[in-house]
Motif scaffolding. Structure first.
Motif, short mmCIF file in Angstrom:
data_model
loop_
_atom_site.label_atom_id
_atom_site.label_comp_id
_atom_site.label_asym_id
_atom_site.label_seq_id
_atom_site.Cartn_x
_atom_site.Cartn_y
_atom_site.Cartn_z
N LEU A 19 -0.43 52.56 -3.57
CA LEU A 19 0.59 52.88 -3.47
C LEU A 19 1.28 51.84 -2.77
N CYS A 20 0.35 51.39 -1.29
CA CYS A 20 1.32 50.50 -0.85
C CYS A 20 1.68 49.48 -0.91
N ASN A 21 1.14 48.70 -1.90
CA ASN A 21 1.12 47.73 -3.24
C ASN A 21 2.53 47.89 -3.61
N LYS A 22 2.37 49.26 -4.40
CA LYS A 22 3.69 49.34 -5.00
C LYS A 22 4.65 49.37 -4.78
N LEU A 23 4.61 50.10 -3.46
CA LEU A 23 5.71 50.80 -3.04
C LEU A 23 6.47 48.97 -2.04
N ASP A 24 5.58 48.06 -2.36
CA ASP A 24 6.50 46.39 -1.44
C ASP A 24 6.40 46.07 -2.27
N SER A 25 5.69 45.83 -3.65
CA SER A 25 6.96 45.05 -4.52
C SER A 25 8.69 45.95 -4.86
N LYS A 26 8.47 47.04 -5.09
CA LYS A 26 9.27 47.89 -4.52
C LYS A 26 11.07 47.66 -3.39
N GLY A 27 10.26 47.13 -2.55
CA GLY A 27 10.63 46.10 -1.48
C GLY A 27 10.94 47.20 -0.47
N CYS A 28 10.49 47.96 -0.35
CA CYS A 28 10.55 49.75 0.36
C CYS A 28 9.29 48.47 2.05
N LYS A 29 9.63 49.03 3.02
CA LYS A 29 8.61 48.54 4.12
C LYS A 29 8.17 49.89 4.20
N VAL A 30 6.20 48.83 5.27
CA VAL A 30 5.31 50.22 4.94
C VAL A 30 4.71 49.78 5.94
N LEU A 31 4.27 50.88 6.85
CA LEU A 31 3.49 51.08 8.30
C LEU A 31 2.87 51.92 8.06
N LEU A 32 1.18 51.27 8.23
CA LEU A 32 0.29 52.36 8.32
C LEU A 32 -1.02 51.81 8.93
N SER A 33 -1.39 53.14 9.67
CA SER A 33 -2.61 52.92 10.40
C SER A 33 -4.00 53.61 10.47
N ASN A 34 -4.44 53.12 10.55
CA ASN A 34 -5.20 53.03 9.48
C ASN A 34 -7.35 53.30 10.93
N SER A 35 -8.21 53.42 10.93
CA SER A 35 -9.26 52.60 11.48
C SER A 35 -9.43 51.27 11.44
N ASP A 36 -10.01 50.84 12.52
CA ASP A 36 -10.31 49.71 12.60
C ASP A 36 -12.25 49.47 12.35
N SER A 37 -11.59 48.89 10.46
CA SER A 37 -12.73 49.44 9.75
C SER A 37 -12.89 48.17 9.20
N LYS A 38 -13.92 47.88 8.62
CA LYS A 38 -13.78 46.63 7.79
C LYS A 38 -12.88 47.04 6.17
N GLN A 39 -13.80 47.90 5.60
CA GLN A 39 -13.06 48.50 4.53
C GLN A 39 -11.56 48.29 4.21
N VAL A 40 -11.17 49.07 5.55
CA VAL A 40 -9.97 48.91 5.82
C VAL A 40 -9.53 47.83 5.89
N SER A 41 -9.67 46.89 6.45
CA SER A 41 -9.48 44.76 6.94
C SER A 41 -9.64 44.07 5.58
N ASP A 42 -9.75 44.39 4.65
CA ASP A 42 -10.74 44.13 3.35
C ASP A 42 -9.72 44.42 2.51
N MET A 43 -8.99 45.54 2.37
CA MET A 43 -8.15 46.20 0.98
C MET A 43 -6.77 45.49 1.67
N PHE A 44 -6.39 44.85 2.43
CA PHE A 44 -5.48 44.99 2.85
C PHE A 44 -4.88 43.49 4.01
N SER A 45 -6.10 42.52 2.81
CA SER A 45 -6.69 40.76 3.89
C SER A 45 -5.50 40.32 3.63
N GLY A 46 -5.01 40.40 2.31
CA GLY A 46 -4.29 39.41 0.95
C GLY A 46 -2.05 39.83 1.67
#
Length: 287
Positions: free
Chosen positions: A228-255
């Motif tokens: 969903l974050c990637n789809k919103l990004d491609s729509k030109g939306c500004k996205v801010l997300l809070s989450n835990s400092d876990s490897k799983q989360v940082s891997d998903m948003f590494s690109g």
């Protein structure tokens, strides 16, 4: 001059519920990370609404759309906005009965299942103020299951804050909906800001928190959120997300286009106060 200032400062609306992962203490950092300009503000996991109230206070007339899947919480927002006098009178009644015999009254309210909107919201706020650690949690059957807290004088009514929340929700352009977070994709347009503060991924096997709604936020929900974050990004939306400092989360948003920042956060909800400090979480944004 001073007196006027104190009157104004005391009526700044603050979260009316204590919510696991609440953002009050992180407001200065979140504020620094907000884009300078944006269209409508969307928050699909509203929780206690700390950032919402900050934005409404700082940006007069800001258009906002908030939602959550927890129908009791969404009802609380609309009841505070539309029926504040009746709600305060119901809370005063809870307070009076609690003073007489806190333990038996607390458990009788916890067992109750009121039908009216006022009593439902009043029950949620009463339990949130008097339960152990102010923790909102339901079991797999959707029943609130937190024991009584050890408070000598809990602020059950908190009338001043409830009234300032009510008035800012009435005067501002805030849409309030009960729905799944993915529904935001239909509404958000280019230049809008979407802030996601979902139930966090556990950073360890023992850190798993039993949920705010009786549907856990699973790994597949996290994958849906990432897409969903990637789809919103491609729509030109500004996205801010809070989450835990876990490897799983940082891997998903590494690109690209994601920028990750580690921020220190104390946990206001932990039965061991020593474990409330020294936590890090991630702030992720695409602008």
């Amino acid at each position: 001059m001073k007196q006027v200032y104190s009157q104004v400062s005391t009526s700044i609306p603050k979260p009316f519920v204590k919510w696991a992962g609440g953002k009050r203490q992180l407001i200065p950092i979140l504020n620094e990370n907000l884009p300078r300009t944006f269209g409508t503000y969307y928050e699909p996991f509203i929780g206690g609404g700390a950032l919402l109230f900050h934005i409404l206070t700082e940006r007069n007339g800001q258009k906002c759309s908030i939602s959550d899947l927890n129908s009791d919480l969404v009802l609380a927002y609309t009841t505070i906005r539309d029926r504040i006098d009746e709600l305060i009178s119901s809370l005063k009644n809870h307070e009076k009965n609690y003073r007489k015999d806190s333990k038996s009254y607390y458990y009788s309210v916890r067992e109750s299942n009121p039908r009216s909107e006022i009593e439902k919201t009043s029950r949620l706020l009463f339990l949130n103020r008097t339960c152990f650690n102010g923790l909102y949690r339901v079991n797999s059957k959707g029943k609130f299951n937190v024991p009584l807290g050890r408070y000598t004088n809990p602020n059950i009514v908190n009338e001043e804050n409830l009234r300032s929340v009510s008035s800012i929700l009435q005067t501002s352009r805030v849409a309030i909906k009960c729905r799944d977070f993915e529904a935001v994709l239909r509404d958000a347009k280019k230049g809008d800001l979407v802030y996601f503060d979902p139930p966090y991924q556990p950073v360890s096997d023992t850190a798993n928190f039993t949920s705010y709604t009786n549907k856990d936020f699973t790994d597949s929900d996290l994958r849906r959120l990432t897409e969903l974050c990637n789809k919103l990004d491609s729509k030109g939306c500004k996205v801010l997300l809070s989450n835990s400092d876990s490897k799983q989360v940082s891997d998903m948003f590494s690109g690209k286009p994601w920028k990750l920042t580690k921020v220190q956060a104390n946990r206001s909800i932990n039965s061991n106060s020593k474990k409330r400090t020294g936590h890090f979480e991630l702030l992720i944004k695409n602008y």
